[in-house]
Design an enzyme around this catalytic site. Sequence first.
Site, PDB file in Angstrom:
ATOM      1  N   GLU A 276      40.553  38.171  39.364  1.00 24.63           N
ATOM      2  CA  GLU A 276      41.195  36.934  38.913  1.00 24.63           C
ATOM      3  C   GLU A 276      40.228  35.741  38.957  1.00 24.63           C
ATOM      4  O   GLU A 276      39.452  35.591  39.906  1.00 24.63           O
ATOM      5  CB  GLU A 276      42.406  36.626  39.796  1.00 24.63           C
ATOM      6  N   ARG A 294      45.306  46.856  43.001  1.00 27.67           N
ATOM      7  CA  ARG A 294      46.513  47.636  42.679  1.00 27.67           C
ATOM      8  C   ARG A 294      46.819  47.485  41.199  1.00 27.67           C
ATOM      9  O   ARG A 294      46.177  46.693  40.511  1.00 27.67           O
ATOM     10  CB  ARG A 294      47.695  47.085  43.478  1.00 27.67           C
TER      11      ARG A 294
HETATM   12  P1  ADP Z   1      47.743  34.569  45.415  1.00 27.38           P
HETATM   13  O1  ADP Z   1      46.896  35.689  45.927  1.00 27.38           O
HETATM   14  O2  ADP Z   1      48.696  34.045  46.435  1.00 27.38           O
HETATM   15  O3  ADP Z   1      48.374  34.876  44.098  1.00 27.38           O
HETATM   16  P2  ADP Z   1      45.544  33.134  44.145  1.00 27.38           P
HETATM   17  O4  ADP Z   1      44.293  32.835  44.850  1.00 27.38           O
HETATM   18  O5  ADP Z   1      45.521  34.276  43.178  1.00 27.38           O
HETATM   19  O6  ADP Z   1      46.730  33.352  45.203  1.00 27.38           O
HETATM   20  O7  ADP Z   1      46.043  31.855  43.389  1.00 27.38           O
HETATM   21  C1  ADP Z   1      47.324  31.767  42.801  1.00 27.38           C
HETATM   22  C2  ADP Z   1      47.373  30.621  41.817  1.00 27.38           C
HETATM   23  O8  ADP Z   1      47.088  29.389  42.465  1.00 27.38           O
HETATM   24  C3  ADP Z   1      46.351  30.700  40.697  1.00 27.38           C
HETATM   25  O9  ADP Z   1      46.805  31.475  39.637  1.00 27.38           O
HETATM   26  C4  ADP Z   1      46.189  29.237  40.317  1.00 27.38           C
HETATM   27  O10 ADP Z   1      47.270  28.830  39.502  1.00 27.38           O
HETATM   28  C5  ADP Z   1      46.329  28.538  41.628  1.00 27.38           C
HETATM   29  N1  ADP Z   1      45.006  28.282  42.251  1.00 27.38           N
HETATM   30  C6  ADP Z   1      44.344  29.068  43.119  1.00 27.38           C
HETATM   31  N2  ADP Z   1      43.185  28.504  43.503  1.00 27.38           N
HETATM   32  C7  ADP Z   1      43.109  27.321  42.868  1.00 27.38           C
HETATM   33  C8  ADP Z   1      42.175  26.231  42.866  1.00 27.38           C
HETATM   34  N3  ADP Z   1      41.082  26.254  43.620  1.00 27.38           N
HETATM   35  N4  ADP Z   1      42.440  25.165  42.096  1.00 27.38           N
HETATM   36  C9  ADP Z   1      43.572  25.112  41.333  1.00 27.38           C
HETATM   37  N5  ADP Z   1      44.488  26.068  41.313  1.00 27.38           N
HETATM   38  C10 ADP Z   1      44.280  27.169  42.067  1.00 27.38           C
END
Ligand code: ADP
Length: 475
Positions: A276, A294
């Site tokens: 991601e 997964r």
């Molecule tokens: P999770 O594992 O809980 O899904 P993620 O790290 O994949 O967490 O992040 C989930 C969502 O949060 C991302 O899809 C994005 O929308 C937002 N996000 C995560 N990191 C950032 C960031 N540094 N700045 C802005 N939005 C973020």
Amino acid sequence: MKMIRRILIATRGEIAVRIIRACQELGIETIQVYSEADRNSLPVELASCSICIGPARAAESYLKASALISAALTKKADAIHPGYGFLAENAEFAELCRQHNLCFIGPQPDVIRLMGDKITARKLAGKLGIPLVPGSKDPVSDVGEALAIAREIGYPVLLKAAAGGGGRGMRVASNDGEIKRAFENAQAEAVVAFGDGSLYVEKYLGEVRHVEIQVLGDGNEVVHFGERDCSIQRRHQKLIEESPSPAITGDIRALMADAAVRLARHVGYQSAGTVEFIFDEKTNQFYFIEMNTRIQVEHPVTEMVTGVDLVKEQIRIATGESLRIRQEDIKFKGHAIECRINADDPENNFIPQPGFITRYIVPGGPGIRVDTHAYQGYTVPRYYDSMIAKVIAWGRCREESLARMRRALDEFKISGLTTNIDFHRSLLKHQRFIDGNYHTQFVEKQLPRFQKEVARKVDNILFAKKSRQDTLPAR
Ligand code: ADP
């Protein structure tokens, strides 16, 4: 090479149905586990056989490793498919399976552990030269440390749980004054959700897109299946996903895919996985955020544009087979989009709406796929996730797949409980969505508008009238 003749499905809901379908096509028997609340569920109906593993509460059934292992041994399974959620990314569970000579359908436990800790995953990606969001290298042990990093990288910042998932354990802080509360809230939520309160800090890049790359690895070779744009989210939880992304160019796609493949290859990745990124349209820059080890909810979008059955490939790889697909054989055709249909109430803060389904008419026709475990007469239990169906539409171009999705959402009739179908319908007719011009904050910012439209149910009434008219208007 390990022969897999019988798979225990250690999950529930639509993904359990999806896995059963793949197994049936491969000539593999299935054992569906169920909690007392899922006795009458569709996967139980469809599997070769089923076994009760405990009470309704997930902690006493779907999350109870010992119950799953003994069910697998009792029923003489060769392998366990964890789907997504529950124990799908639990390295100890994957190890336990191995110890009992059961094949865990997923990557090696060490890889799950490495990627499951977002800080170690970040470090590795950084080492491979993959761009990272500015932030902390190590976990921050207290508010003071978080404050120091925030001042260094500049506000706003995002405090994130190292063990995070599903958007939990994440809080934004816009200034020194907010950081203490954000730290405490993120940590408390992370402890409850993951039993681990480790946090790290990232610069919060407000209006960005979430773009992810699907990969498949066999332990030696890794191929990618292009991207999915998952920027339509609420509270960091995805609602709509589409492929290809309306936002990225071929150059960015190639760079992102290359980064994902390099990361997966470096760890000898063996299964289906997703890398991601967040993508900043203003600077044309992408940043790694995490890898999910997964099969994901939104995998059908990729299946629709590539024609590859990712779950079947995942099972084949688990037997020790090499990838049968070379990168140059993966062809992308048209456009696909998925809407997650939840039994919740968009007008009332999306509160889950479990209950009895009195009417359930599922869309169909050209280009439409519906993955669901619900049916007329089914009771949605209150113990689990509120997602009851995924509607996926494919078209030769984005315009066609959007038109098909709108048509499918109009056809989908669910009575007895409230769903977010009308919410999706109003989202899909928003000009910004039609133009592909949206970011991860879009839904939250437009929420009052969508809620108002849902309340009015303008389209619904029009549609109901139109469909009941005996005569068409004069031309
Ligand atoms: P999770 O594992 O809980 O899904 P993620 O790290 O994949 O967490 O992040 C989930 C969502 O949060 C991302 O899809 C994005 O929308 C937002 N996000 C995560 N990191 C950032 C960031 N540094 N700045 C802005 N939005 C973020």
